[in-house]
Write a protein that holds these residues in place. Structure first.
Motif, PDB file in Angstrom:
ATOM      1  N   ASP A  57      45.386  55.957  37.710  1.00  0.00           N
ATOM      2  CA  ASP A  57      44.823  55.149  38.611  1.00  0.00           C
ATOM      3  C   ASP A  57      43.787  54.553  38.140  1.00  0.00           C
ATOM      4  OD1 ASP A  57      47.162  55.846  40.205  1.00  0.00           O
ATOM      5  OD2 ASP A  57      46.145  57.663  41.355  1.00  0.00           O
ATOM      6  N   ARG A  58      42.656  55.395  37.691  1.00  0.00           N
ATOM      7  CA  ARG A  58      41.315  54.742  37.296  1.00  0.00           C
ATOM      8  C   ARG A  58      41.440  53.522  36.398  1.00  0.00           C
ATOM      9  NH1 ARG A  58      38.098  58.988  35.771  1.00  0.00           N
ATOM     10  NH2 ARG A  58      39.883  60.414  35.900  1.00  0.00           N
ATOM     11  N   LEU A  59      42.429  53.973  35.277  1.00  0.00           N
ATOM     12  CA  LEU A  59      42.306  53.192  34.218  1.00  0.00           C
ATOM     13  C   LEU A  59      43.043  51.695  34.855  1.00  0.00           C
ATOM     14  CD1 LEU A  59      43.457  55.196  31.315  1.00  0.00           C
ATOM     15  CD2 LEU A  59      41.428  53.826  31.306  1.00  0.00           C
ATOM     16  N   ASP A  86      42.909  50.308  37.801  1.00  0.00           N
ATOM     17  CA  ASP A  86      41.846  49.760  38.364  1.00  0.00           C
ATOM     18  C   ASP A  86      40.875  48.861  37.508  1.00  0.00           C
ATOM     19  OD1 ASP A  86      42.950  50.665  41.021  1.00  0.00           O
ATOM     20  OD2 ASP A  86      41.282  52.302  41.161  1.00  0.00           O
ATOM     21  N   GLN A  87      40.658  49.670  36.442  1.00  0.00           N
ATOM     22  CA  GLN A  87      39.648  49.218  35.414  1.00  0.00           C
ATOM     23  C   GLN A  87      40.304  47.872  34.935  1.00  0.00           C
ATOM     24  OE1 GLN A  87      38.277  51.942  32.408  1.00  0.00           O
ATOM     25  NE2 GLN A  87      37.566  49.841  31.073  1.00  0.00           N
ATOM     26  N   GLY A 119      40.439  62.285  42.936  1.00  0.00           N
ATOM     27  CA  GLY A 119      41.920  61.690  42.907  1.00  0.00           C
ATOM     28  C   GLY A 119      42.901  62.706  42.659  1.00  0.00           C
ATOM     29  N   THR A 179      39.480  66.184  39.453  1.00  0.00           N
ATOM     30  CA  THR A 179      38.645  64.979  40.204  1.00  0.00           C
ATOM     31  C   THR A 179      39.047  64.761  41.640  1.00  0.00           C
ATOM     32  OG1 THR A 179      40.334  63.509  39.451  1.00  0.00           O
ATOM     33  CG2 THR A 179      38.594  63.838  37.877  1.00  0.00           C
ATOM     34  N   ASP A 188      45.662  60.639  38.056  1.00  0.00           N
ATOM     35  CA  ASP A 188      44.275  60.183  38.452  1.00  0.00           C
ATOM     36  C   ASP A 188      43.635  59.051  37.390  1.00  0.00           C
ATOM     37  OD1 ASP A 188      42.120  59.814  40.160  1.00  0.00           O
ATOM     38  OD2 ASP A 188      40.966  61.050  38.857  1.00  0.00           O
ATOM     39  N   GLU A 189      43.707  59.782  36.374  1.00  0.00           N
ATOM     40  CA  GLU A 189      43.239  58.961  34.970  1.00  0.00           C
ATOM     41  C   GLU A 189      43.952  57.624  35.003  1.00  0.00           C
ATOM     42  OE1 GLU A 189      42.261  59.345  30.184  1.00  0.00           O
ATOM     43  OE2 GLU A 189      43.049  61.063  31.524  1.00  0.00           O
TER      44      GLU A 189
END
Length: 126
Positions: free
Chosen positions: A51-53, A55-56, A14, A12, A48-49
């Motif tokens: 980071d995204r979680l 943020d969520q 990120g 991805t 990266d996962e």
């Protein structure tokens, strides 16, 4: 060395950014080798996962409103599940929290990284 620095397909954006930032440092310190390349690939993907979680969860909150009332955000449980193997991959690569200082003292880091931009710092201390 060139093959070690080449990011694998399928990362991805990120994870690719993290690969490009950290791979040269890890190669210079002899932590990224053929036998640790897959661990580093997984580390980048999971970071990266994470980071995204994160943020969520920050956007939605730790508790969400559902038709059954207020419940813990399910993303929190997923995030906890990602962090454990992420830290194990980091340990496999020698990426303990003290590693930043070790890389600096070994002369691998030519100038200190800004904590805000240092992906490793964010993952290990975030």
């Amino acid at each position: 060395v060139k093959k070690l620095l080449q990011p694998p397909a399928g990362l991805t954006p990120g994870a690719l950014r993290r690969w490009r930032e950290l791979a040269p440092l890890l190669v210079a310190d002899n932590r990224l080798r053929i036998e640790t390349r897959e661990a580093f690939y997984n580390f980048c993907r999971m970071a990266d996962e994470c980071d995204r979680l994160t943020d969520q969860v920050l956007a939605e909150g730790h508790v969400v409103e559902t038709s059954h009332g207020r419940l813990p955000n399910p993303a929190c449980k997923v995030l906890a599940g990602v962090r454990t193997p992420l830290l194990k991959y980091g340990q496999t690569l020698g990426l303990a929290p003290a590693s930043h200082a070790r890389l600096e003292s070994a002369g691998v880091l030519k100038e200190p990284l800004d904590d805000e931009d240092d992906a490793l710092f964010q993952i290990m201390h975030g």
